[in-house]
Design a protein around this motif. Structure first.
Motif, PDB file in Angstrom:
ATOM      1  N   LEU A 182       0.828  -1.208   0.000  1.00 32.70           N
ATOM      2  CA  LEU A 182       0.000   0.000   0.000  1.00 32.70           C
ATOM      3  C   LEU A 182       0.861   1.256   0.000  1.00 32.70           C
ATOM      4  O   LEU A 182       0.627   2.188  -0.779  1.00 32.70           O
ATOM      5  N   ILE A 183       1.839   1.293   0.894  1.00 36.71           N
ATOM      6  CA  ILE A 183       2.686   2.474   1.025  1.00 36.71           C
ATOM      7  C   ILE A 183       3.483   2.711  -0.253  1.00 36.71           C
ATOM      8  O   ILE A 183       3.638   3.855  -0.703  1.00 36.71           O
ATOM      9  N   LEU A 184       3.965   1.631  -0.865  1.00 32.63           N
ATOM     10  CA  LEU A 184       4.756   1.763  -2.091  1.00 32.63           C
ATOM     11  C   LEU A 184       3.924   2.389  -3.207  1.00 32.63           C
ATOM     12  O   LEU A 184       4.362   3.338  -3.874  1.00 32.63           O
ATOM     13  N   VAL A 185       2.707   1.887  -3.400  1.00 30.42           N
ATOM     14  CA  VAL A 185       1.846   2.415  -4.463  1.00 30.42           C
ATOM     15  C   VAL A 185       1.471   3.867  -4.189  1.00 30.42           C
ATOM     16  O   VAL A 185       1.585   4.735  -5.066  1.00 30.42           O
ATOM     17  N   GLN A 186       1.038   4.161  -2.966  1.00 26.71           N
ATOM     18  CA  GLN A 186       0.622   5.521  -2.644  1.00 26.71           C
ATOM     19  C   GLN A 186       1.779   6.501  -2.698  1.00 26.71           C
ATOM     20  O   GLN A 186       1.600   7.658  -3.089  1.00 26.71           O
ATOM     21  N   SER A 187       2.976   6.054  -2.337  1.00 29.46           N
ATOM     22  CA  SER A 187       4.145   6.926  -2.399  1.00 29.46           C
ATOM     23  C   SER A 187       4.483   7.279  -3.844  1.00 29.46           C
ATOM     24  O   SER A 187       4.831   8.417  -4.154  1.00 29.46           O
ATOM     25  N   VAL A 188       4.366   6.295  -4.720  1.00 25.44           N
ATOM     26  CA  VAL A 188       4.641   6.551  -6.135  1.00 25.44           C
ATOM     27  C   VAL A 188       3.622   7.531  -6.697  1.00 25.44           C
ATOM     28  O   VAL A 188       3.976   8.492  -7.394  1.00 25.44           O
ATOM     29  N   PHE A 193      -3.556   3.726 -10.892  1.00 25.07           N
ATOM     30  CA  PHE A 193      -3.997   3.668  -9.497  1.00 25.07           C
ATOM     31  C   PHE A 193      -5.416   3.107  -9.388  1.00 25.07           C
ATOM     32  O   PHE A 193      -5.701   2.271  -8.515  1.00 25.07           O
ATOM     33  N   LEU A 194      -6.309   3.543 -10.270  1.00 24.34           N
ATOM     34  CA  LEU A 194      -7.680   3.020 -10.252  1.00 24.34           C
ATOM     35  C   LEU A 194      -7.691   1.535 -10.603  1.00 24.34           C
ATOM     36  O   LEU A 194      -8.468   0.756 -10.025  1.00 24.34           O
ATOM     37  N   THR A 222      -8.345  -4.141  -9.155  1.00 28.86           N
ATOM     38  CA  THR A 222      -7.734  -5.466  -9.067  1.00 28.86           C
ATOM     39  C   THR A 222      -7.843  -6.024  -7.654  1.00 28.86           C
ATOM     40  O   THR A 222      -8.153  -7.210  -7.463  1.00 28.86           O
ATOM     41  N   ARG A 223      -7.602  -5.173  -6.669  1.00 25.53           N
ATOM     42  CA  ARG A 223      -7.773  -5.617  -5.282  1.00 25.53           C
ATOM     43  C   ARG A 223      -9.195  -6.097  -5.024  1.00 25.53           C
ATOM     44  O   ARG A 223      -9.420  -7.161  -4.442  1.00 25.53           O
ATOM     45  N   ALA A 263      -1.067  -7.451  -3.330  1.00 25.47           N
ATOM     46  CA  ALA A 263       0.136  -7.655  -4.143  1.00 25.47           C
ATOM     47  C   ALA A 263      -0.225  -7.738  -5.623  1.00 25.47           C
ATOM     48  O   ALA A 263       0.489  -7.204  -6.480  1.00 25.47           O
ATOM     49  N   SER A 264      -1.352  -8.379  -5.930  1.00 23.96           N
ATOM     50  CA  SER A 264      -1.805  -8.461  -7.326  1.00 23.96           C
ATOM     51  C   SER A 264      -2.117  -7.069  -7.861  1.00 23.96           C
ATOM     52  O   SER A 264      -1.764  -6.727  -8.996  1.00 23.96           O
ATOM     53  N   GLY A 265      -2.784  -6.261  -7.032  1.00 20.44           N
ATOM     54  CA  GLY A 265      -3.082  -4.893  -7.430  1.00 20.44           C
ATOM     55  C   GLY A 265      -1.822  -4.086  -7.673  1.00 20.44           C
ATOM     56  O   GLY A 265      -1.755  -3.279  -8.615  1.00 20.44           O
ATOM     57  N   MET A 266      -0.814  -4.290  -6.828  1.00 18.25           N
ATOM     58  CA  MET A 266       0.446  -3.575  -6.976  1.00 18.25           C
ATOM     59  C   MET A 266       1.136  -3.959  -8.295  1.00 18.25           C
ATOM     60  O   MET A 266       1.684  -3.096  -9.003  1.00 18.25           O
TER      61      MET A 266
END
Length: 440
Positions: A245-251, A411-412, A417-418, A385-388
């Motif tokens: 979560l943090i990795l995706v939101q940080s990007v 992001f959407l 995917t989640r 993880a799949s969503g990421m």
């Protein structure tokens, strides 16, 4: 309104109030430092606050794991396990806090090497961080207590604690800065003092309302090998999910810098649209945690299915409300967040994506609550993880041509995917956790 809906609102509404108070702690610090006479203080708050928040975010699994296990033990009327879960999780929280305090300097330097602030901001941010880090034991213990209260179907107590914490933070911070002549030190001390006052209030309410559970204390059950292994397995899965979560939101928050300062600011504002909606969705998810866990602990498939049906009804209703709200007053909302004309003009280019946030985000948010209540943390990790993976795949494929629009499409897609992954795996939740139960 039937009984199930009343139960949902009984847990969800106080949880929403508690969630909304979370950003207020940071806003109070920003408001005070914004009047100290130098933008350096604001930069220091941003950097120092980010450092401590990242540390706390990584250990948010303490709340979620405690909530799921407690609600199941409560549903099974296994009060010895209810008490054991609380003590077991608190011991883990204190152990993590001690490690964090011992490693505070390496963590600080490592995070500073990534952020790379100016020398002046770095010095002030160090002062802020060096004080705030001592609030980590209180913060992590409050995570455990909040999860335990929610698992006991009680979200009013965390709400009271959150409100008291914010009031103390405001009063103490103002007093230290404006009456005692402190600067960044007063702001940091106010935050830490508020955290420990909140912890004290939480313990006082714990002993006030649940002192009768002391007779169920069995120290031999607290540190059994099987229970501790189960706890670490659950927390490991939630920790890894949090990293995703943090990795995706940080990007998403930072990648705008590739396209210019305006896009960076725009993404920071749009993330607030996501967060604001998330505070309300999480309230419904908290109700799912408590009620689904209780149903599984009681081995009631009828209550389990009925709870999920009603939870999603409220989720869809909330998604519809936010979609209409962002459509009608999104302009006014963004003007509350910034008065920079160039940023507002930039947001207009991307604002249509905000209309999809509530719909795309609701399903994974609600399923997260269901999976936490069932302590089906492995499924939740797989979905995230799949969503990421989908996010970064689309990021590499479409961002070069679509620029910042591509970031929001990715992001959407990550949210969708989640939600789809968890929906596909939903039948396994009852089969693997409901029939036999997952109570440690």
């Amino acid at each position: 309104m039937n009984l199930r809906d009343k139960q949902i609102l009984h847990i969800a509404l106080p949880s929403i109030v508690s969630n909304i108070t979370v950003p207020l702690l940071g806003l109070v610090d920003v408001a005070i430092t914004g009047h100290l006479g130098s933008p350096v203080y604001l930069g220091a708050i941003a950097v120092g606050g980010m450092l401590t928040n990242i540390i706390c975010w990584f250990f948010a699994f303490l709340r979620m794991g405690t909530s799921g296990m407690t609600s199941q033990a409560f549903g099974a009327r296994d009060f010895a396990e209810v008490v054991s879960v609380l003590l077991r999780s608190m011991l883990v929280a204190l152990g993590i806090a001690c490690i964090a305090l011992c490693l505070q300097v390496p963590m600080r330097e490592g995070l500073f090497s990534i952020v790379s602030p100016s020398a002046e901001v770095r010095d002030v941010a160090c002062t802020y961080y060096n004080i705030c880090i001592w609030g980590i034991p209180a913060t992590l213990t409050l995570y455990v207590l909040t999860g335990w209260f929610v698992g006991m179907q009680n979200s009013k107590t965390p709400m009271v604690v959150a409100v008291v914490q914010n009031v103390v933070n405001i009063v103490v911070s103002f007093a230290l800065v404006y009456w005692c002549g402190m600067k960044i030190e007063g702001v940091a001390l106010g935050t830490v003092i508020a955290q420990y006052v909140g912890l004290g209030v939480a313990f006082a309410l714990l002993f006030c309302y649940y002192s009768r559970l002391r007779r169920y204390l069995r120290w031999g059950l607290v540190l059994t090998r099987g229970a501790m292994m189960r706890l670490f397995q659950l927390n490991r899965d939630i920790f890894l999910r949090t990293c995703c979560l943090i990795l995706v939101q940080s990007v998403v928050a930072s990648v705008g810098a590739r396209f210019g300062d305006t896009e960076l600011a725009v993404n920071a504002i749009l993330i607030q649209f996501v967060a604001f909606c998330g505070y309300f969705m999480d309230g419904i998810a908290f109700a799912a945690e408590a009620m689904v866990g209780k149903a599984i602990g009681a081995r009631s498939r009828v209550v389990y299915d009925d709870t999920i049906k009603h939870i999603f009804r409220w989720g869809w209703a909330l998604a519809a409300v936010f979609t209409v709200t962002y459509l009608c007053v999104g302009e006014q909302f963004l003007c509350m967040l910034t008065d920079e004309e160039v940023v507002i003009e930039g947001i207009h280019v991307y604002q249509h994506w905000t209309l999809l946030f509530p719909i795309c985000g609701m399903v994974p948010f609600i399923w997260d609550g269901v999976y936490i209540g069932a302590v089906a943390t492995r499924g939740m990790l797989i979905a995230t993880a799949s969503g990421m993976v989908v996010f970064f795949l689309l990021y590499w494929l479409i961002v070069p041509s679509l620029a910042n629009h591509g970031v929001w499409i990715a992001f959407l897609a990550y949210l969708v995917t989640r939600g789809v992954s968890q929906t596909i795996m939903r039948k396994r939740v009852w089969v693997e956790y409901g029939k036999e139960g997952a109570v440690c």
